[in-house]
Scaffold this motif. Structure first.
Motif, mmCIF file in Angstrom:
data_model
loop_
_atom_site.group_PDB
_atom_site.id
_atom_site.type_symbol
_atom_site.label_atom_id
_atom_site.label_comp_id
_atom_site.label_asym_id
_atom_site.label_seq_id
_atom_site.Cartn_x
_atom_site.Cartn_y
_atom_site.Cartn_z
ATOM 1 N N ASP A 23 -1.524 7.554 10.033
ATOM 2 C CA ASP A 23 -1.207 7.335 8.616
ATOM 3 C C ASP A 23 -1.873 6.068 8.090
ATOM 4 O O ASP A 23 -2.361 6.026 6.950
ATOM 5 C CB ASP A 23 0.310 7.228 8.431
ATOM 6 N N HIS A 24 -1.931 5.035 8.919
ATOM 7 C CA HIS A 24 -2.572 3.789 8.503
ATOM 8 C C HIS A 24 -4.070 4.003 8.308
ATOM 9 O O HIS A 24 -4.661 3.522 7.334
ATOM 10 C CB HIS A 24 -2.313 2.708 9.546
ATOM 11 N N GLY A 27 -4.702 5.613 5.081
ATOM 12 C CA GLY A 27 -4.267 4.890 3.902
ATOM 13 C C GLY A 27 -2.888 5.264 3.393
ATOM 14 O O GLY A 27 -2.515 4.893 2.283
ATOM 15 N N ARG A 28 -2.120 5.985 4.202
ATOM 16 C CA ARG A 28 -0.795 6.421 3.749
ATOM 17 C C ARG A 28 0.287 5.362 3.974
ATOM 18 O O ARG A 28 1.339 5.418 3.356
ATOM 19 C CB ARG A 28 -0.399 7.729 4.445
ATOM 20 N N ILE A 29 0.049 4.411 4.890
ATOM 21 C CA ILE A 29 0.961 3.275 5.041
ATOM 22 C C ILE A 29 0.118 2.010 5.125
ATOM 23 O O ILE A 29 -1.062 2.048 5.494
ATOM 24 C CB ILE A 29 1.871 3.405 6.288
ATOM 25 N N ASP A 30 0.730 0.890 4.796
ATOM 26 C CA ASP A 30 -0.013 -0.377 4.786
ATOM 27 C C ASP A 30 0.132 -1.099 6.131
ATOM 28 O O ASP A 30 0.783 -0.604 7.066
ATOM 29 C CB ASP A 30 0.446 -1.261 3.630
ATOM 30 N N ASP A 31 -0.469 -2.291 6.221
ATOM 31 C CA ASP A 31 -0.442 -3.047 7.468
ATOM 32 C C ASP A 31 0.982 -3.372 7.901
ATOM 33 O O ASP A 31 1.318 -3.302 9.086
ATOM 34 C CB ASP A 31 -1.234 -4.349 7.311
#
Length: 354
Positions: A23-24, A27-31
Motif C-alpha cells: 500500500d505504501h 501511495g495508499r498509505i503514508d510513511d
C-alpha cells in the motif's frame, strides 16, 4: 548447566505488514502509516520470542527490505543491474550496481535495534550486513572518478559506524551476515575471492578493541531464500578454516542442513580461535518440516562431542525470511521451529549437565 541459544535474525513478516508495504509503494498509505504497522510487527515478534523463552531476541528484521540492502535506502548513485546471485531452484536475487561515489549508508542498523529495545525485556542482538557483501556493489569496469580503493575505504568506515552504533545503543551482540563466504568459493574455487572477503571484514573488525570484538560475530550459511540455497554444495572443509580467521569473538554456523555434520564439526573444532564462542545451527529454515525437541537435542549432543561446552551455543541455520518478500515459510512455522530449538537445547543441557 545452561547452553545459550538465540535466533539468527529474520522472521517472516505478518500479512498485515506485507500489505502495508504494498500500500505504501502504491501511495495508499503514508510513511507514518507504514511505520505504525512495522512497529506493531516488531512488538509482536519480540513478544512471541520472549513468550517462547528466548533468552536473546531480535526484531525479526521486520522493517528491513532485505538483510543486505537496508543501508542503501534513499542512496543515490545506484543502478538495478548489479551482481546476480543464482539459487539452486533457479530463482535469482540481484544486487544494485554502484554508478557514482562516495558510498554512504542511507540507513544504519541501530535504527532497527532501538525500535526492538523499546519492546524487549531481555537482551537484543542486531544483525548487520558484512562489508564483504556490499563490496559486490562496485562494478568490474569501475566507477568514473571513484577508484575501487577509495570505495573500499569508504565502505570500511561506513561498516564500522554501522557496528559501533549498535554496540553503543546497547546491542547484546552484533552479527555480521557473511552468507557470501560460501558463495565466494562457488564463484572462485581457488579461494582468492574468499580471502579478499575475509581481509575486508577484518579491516573493519581491527578497528574495535578485544572487548568489543567479544560482542561481534559473523554468521555463515549457504544463503537460504525461498526454500532454496545458493551454495550448499560447497564443502565446508574448504570454507571453515578461512572463515575462522575472521577476527570475531562469535561464530554462528549453519549445521542442521549440512549433509556431513560430523565432518564439519571436526574442521570447526580444529580451527576455532581461542576464546571464540560458536553457535551451531540446529534447525533448518529451508526445510518446511518442524524439528522435534529430541532431534535438536541430538544435534546439540553431536556438537558437544567436538566442541568445548563452555564455548558452545545453538541457533537456527539462518534467518527465516532474509528478503522481505519471501513467504516460503509461514510465520507460525518459524516460531514452531524456534520453540523446538529452545526446548531441544534445554534437553541437551540437562543431558550434558547430568
Amino acid at each position: 548447566m545452561i547452553l545459550p541459544t538465540e535466533p539468527i535474525g529474520s522472521i517472516p513478516r505478518p500479512p498485515e505488514l506485507l500489505a502495508a508495504v504494498a500500500d505504501h509503494a502504491a501511495g495508499r498509505i503514508d510513511d507514518a502509516g507504514l511505520a505504525a504497522v512495522r512497529d506493531a510487527a516488531v512488538r509482536d515478534t519480540v513478544r512471541r520470542l520472549e513468550e517462547l523463552g528466548s533468552p536473546v531476541v531480535t526484531d525479526g528484521e521486520q522493517a528491513k527490505p532485505s538483510f543486505v540492502t537496508y543501508p542503501l535506502a534513499g542512496v543515490d548513485g545506484l543502478a538495478p543491474d548489479g551482481v546476480v546471485i543464482p539459487f539452486a531452484d533457479g530463482h535469482q536475487r540481484r544486487l544494485p550496481r554502484l554508478t557514482a561515489g562516495p558510498l554512504r549508508y542511507g540507513v544504519r542498523a541501530d535504527r532497527y535495534l532501538r525500535a526492538a529495545l523499546r519492546h524487549a525485556s531481555v537482551p537484543v542482538k542486531q544483525a548487520v550486513v558484512a562489508p564483504s557483501a556490499l563490496s559486490l556493489l562496485y562494478p568490474p569496469e569501475g566507477v568514473a572518478g571513484y577508484p575501487r580503493e577509495a570505495f573500499l575505504d569508504d565502505l570500511v568506515a561506513e561498516a564500522e559506524a554501522d557496528v559501533r552504533g549498535c554496540l553503543e545503543a546497547g546491542a547484546h551482540s552484533v552479527q555480521l551476515d557473511f552468507t557470501e563466504a560460501r558463495l565466494a568459493l562457488k564463484i572462485d574455487p581457488g579461494g582468492g575471492v574468499l580471502e579478499e572477503f575475509v581481509a575486508l571484514n577484518n579491516r573493519v573488525l581491527e578497528r574495535f578493541s578485544p572487548g568489543e570484538r567479544a560482542r561481534i560475530g559473523v554468521h555463515t550459511c549457504p544463503g537460504g531464500d525461498q526454500d532454496s540455497t545458493h551454495s550448499l554444495d560447497v564443502d565446508y572443509a574448504a570454507l571453515l578454516p578461512a572463515l575462522l580467521r575472521v577476527k570475531a569473538g562469535i561464530f554462528w554456523v549453519q549445521l542442521a542442513s549440512e549433509p556431513e555434520p560430523d565432518k564439519a564439526l571436526a574442521v570447526l573444532a580444529g580451527h576455532l580461535p581461542a576464546e571464540a564462542r560458536v553457535f551451531v545451527g540446529v534447525t533448518d529454515p529451508v526445510d518446511p518440516r518442524v524439528e522435534t525437541p529430541e532431534e535438536v537435542r541430538d544435534r546439540v549432543l553431536a556438537a558437544a562431542r567436538h566442541l568445548p561446552l563452555d564455548r558452545l551455543g545453538t541457533c537456527d541455520d539462518c534467518g527465516f525470511a532474509p528478503f522481505a518478500d519471501d513467504v516460503s515459510t509461514s510465520r507460525e512455522t518459524a516460531f514452531a521451529k524456534i520453540r523446538a530449538r529452545i526446548e531441544g537445547t534445554a534437553l541437551a543441557a540437562r543431558a550434558l549437565g547430568g
